[in-house]
Design an enzyme around this catalytic site. Structure first.
Site, short mmCIF file in Angstrom:
data_model
loop_
_atom_site.label_atom_id
_atom_site.label_comp_id
_atom_site.label_asym_id
_atom_site.label_seq_id
_atom_site.Cartn_x
_atom_site.Cartn_y
_atom_site.Cartn_z
N GLY A 11 18.72 10.43 -10.01
CA GLY A 11 18.34 11.68 -10.28
C GLY A 11 18.60 12.78 -9.00
N ARG A 72 24.07 7.74 -11.80
CA ARG A 72 23.46 6.51 -12.28
C ARG A 72 24.51 5.69 -12.71
NH1 ARG A 72 17.74 8.45 -12.26
NH2 ARG A 72 17.57 10.25 -13.42
N ASP A 103 14.28 4.40 -6.26
CA ASP A 103 14.24 3.15 -6.34
C ASP A 103 15.54 2.23 -6.78
OD1 ASP A 103 13.58 3.91 -8.89
OD2 ASP A 103 11.99 2.26 -9.31
N THR A 125 13.81 11.74 -4.31
CA THR A 125 13.10 11.79 -5.88
C THR A 125 12.17 12.93 -6.02
OG1 THR A 125 12.22 10.58 -7.74
CG2 THR A 125 11.95 9.55 -5.51
N ASP A 127 9.91 12.30 -7.98
CA ASP A 127 8.76 11.46 -8.66
C ASP A 127 7.61 11.14 -7.63
OD1 ASP A 127 10.08 11.70 -10.93
OD2 ASP A 127 11.01 9.72 -10.85
N ASP A 129 7.42 8.37 -5.96
CA ASP A 129 6.98 7.13 -6.35
C ASP A 129 7.85 5.92 -5.71
OD1 ASP A 129 9.86 7.28 -6.94
OD2 ASP A 129 9.45 6.58 -9.09
N ARG A 171 8.64 10.13 -14.60
CA ARG A 171 8.97 8.83 -14.86
C ARG A 171 7.65 8.05 -15.02
NH1 ARG A 171 14.28 6.47 -14.98
NH2 ARG A 171 14.93 7.86 -13.50
O1 F6P Z 1 13.64 10.38 -11.33
C1 F6P Z 1 13.86 11.72 -11.60
C2 F6P Z 1 13.70 12.25 -12.98
O2 F6P Z 1 13.80 13.45 -13.05
C3 F6P Z 1 12.52 11.56 -13.64
O3 F6P Z 1 11.39 12.47 -13.40
C4 F6P Z 1 12.84 11.54 -14.97
O4 F6P Z 1 12.20 10.77 -15.88
C5 F6P Z 1 14.30 11.26 -15.18
O5 F6P Z 1 14.89 11.40 -13.57
C6 F6P Z 1 15.08 11.91 -15.90
O6 F6P Z 1 16.46 11.36 -15.67
P1 F6P Z 1 17.66 12.03 -16.44
O7 F6P Z 1 18.00 13.44 -15.59
O8 F6P Z 1 18.75 11.10 -16.46
O9 F6P Z 1 17.42 12.69 -17.82
#
Ligand code: F6P
Length: 319
Positions: A11, A72, A103, A125, A127, A129, A171
């Site tokens: 992300g 991803r 991660d 990120t 997050d 995390d 997340r």
């Molecule tokens: O890891 C970053 C993040 O924005 C999280 O907070 C969220 O759960 C996820 O990515 C959303 O992913 P996507 O953009 O693939 O829907």
């Protein structure tokens, strides 16, 4: 080391561009050629790699998103894909790789390192995390975006005497919810790292109502449940009417804050230094204002701790 490459993966987060810029500029400053890999590991497997010049990263420090694009990739988890990636890098004479991401991106960097290709990970990120760093690149910007949005929601919550449930990203981590909740003076903060009893949440809301407080803000981390689910439970079990707001991907966009720009610049430049020092498989971070690096495999084994002091304070102040 004469040639290195940089990619962004997972992300996106505000500040990734500032990190890419730092890698490119520091590299060129030190006499290294820097290559950009487009679309993360997917682009690396396909050989979507271009040489970057000073001008390639001009005018991007203030922009959200990532000029290198991101993805991803499930495919990259396979051994043969990782070997292909290393071949693509070696064919161009590239000797080191800087990976900016979360991660999942670190796991890819660890795999390449294990297979003999030097990689350095940078925590990108929203997050917050990633263990081994107090803050990840993009967290501060996302936090400020959330604060701005909740401040607006609070205006209408107050006018209408309403309880709002605001679902934020993160997340499995509650950092965005926790820091935002503390910053906006939320009545309740729900995060995955701490169990909660709906009974106590409702009791607290009712206590507020008895004191004459008619509006409330509940900040809910997505890792707990969805705002919809919580709103339904509150209605079914307690006949409590709420409004919900899911902030969603707006949290990932926008111009990075000064904090994120400085963090990204410092970490990006340090990544280039580490590669020049012959280091590999390191995860860079900032702890207590110092730029540090740790073994990336060790970092992947750890769980990022919740800032206990901040949690305790949020509980003490939201009585
Ligand atoms: O890891 C970053 C993040 O924005 C999280 O907070 C969220 O759960 C996820 O990515 C959303 O992913 P996507 O953009 O693939 O829907």
């Amino acid at each position: 080391m004469k040639k290195i490459a940089v990619l962004t993966s997972g992300g996106d987060s505000p500040g990734m561009n500032a990190a890419v810029r730092a890698v490119v500029r520091k590299g060129i400053h030190d006499g290294i050629e820097v290559y950009g890999i487009y679309q993360g590991y997917a682009g690396l497997m396909e050989g979507n790699i271009k040489k970057l010049e000073l001008g390639s990263v001009g005018d991007i420090i203030h922009r959200g998103g990532t000029i290198l694009y991101t993805a991803r990739s499930e495919e990259f988890k396979k051994d043969e894909s990782q070997h292909k990636a290393i071949k693509n890098l070696r064919d161009l004479g590239i000797e080191g790789l800087v990976v900016i991401g979360g991660d999942g991106s670190y796991r890819g960097a660890a795999k390449l390192t294990e297979k003999g290709f030097p990689c350095i990970g940078l925590p990108g990120t929203i997050d917050n995390d990633i263990p081994g760093t107090d803050y990840t690149i993009g967290f501060d910007t996302a936090l400020n975006t959330v604060i701005e949005s909740i401040d607006k929601i609070r205006d209408t919550a107050t006018s209408h005497d309403r309880t709002f449930i605001i679902e934020v990203m993160g997340r499995h981590a509650g950092d965005i919810a926790l820091f935002a909740g503390l910053s906006v003076g939320a009545e309740t903060i729900l995060i995955p790292e701490r169990q909660y009893e709906l009974d106590s949440v409702v009791k607290k809301l009712n206590k507020g109502i008895e004191r004459g407080k008619k509006h409330s803000i509940i900040v809910l981390a997505e890792g707990v449940c969805s705002a919809n689910e919580l709103a339904q439970k509150m209605k079914e079990k307690y006949s409590l009417e709420t409004r919900i707001s899911v902030l969603g991907h707006m949290q990932r966009g926008g111009s990075p804050t000064g904090f994120d720009r400085v963090l990204a610049s410092r970490l990006g430049a340090r990544a280039v230094e580490l590669l020049q020092e012959g280091k590999s498989g390191r995860a860079i971070g900032m702890q207590k204002q110092q730029i540090v690096d740790h073994d990336i495999i060790e970092i992947l084994k750890q769980k990022d701790p919740l800032p206990e002091g901040v949690y305790k304070l949020s509980q003490e102040l939201s009585i």
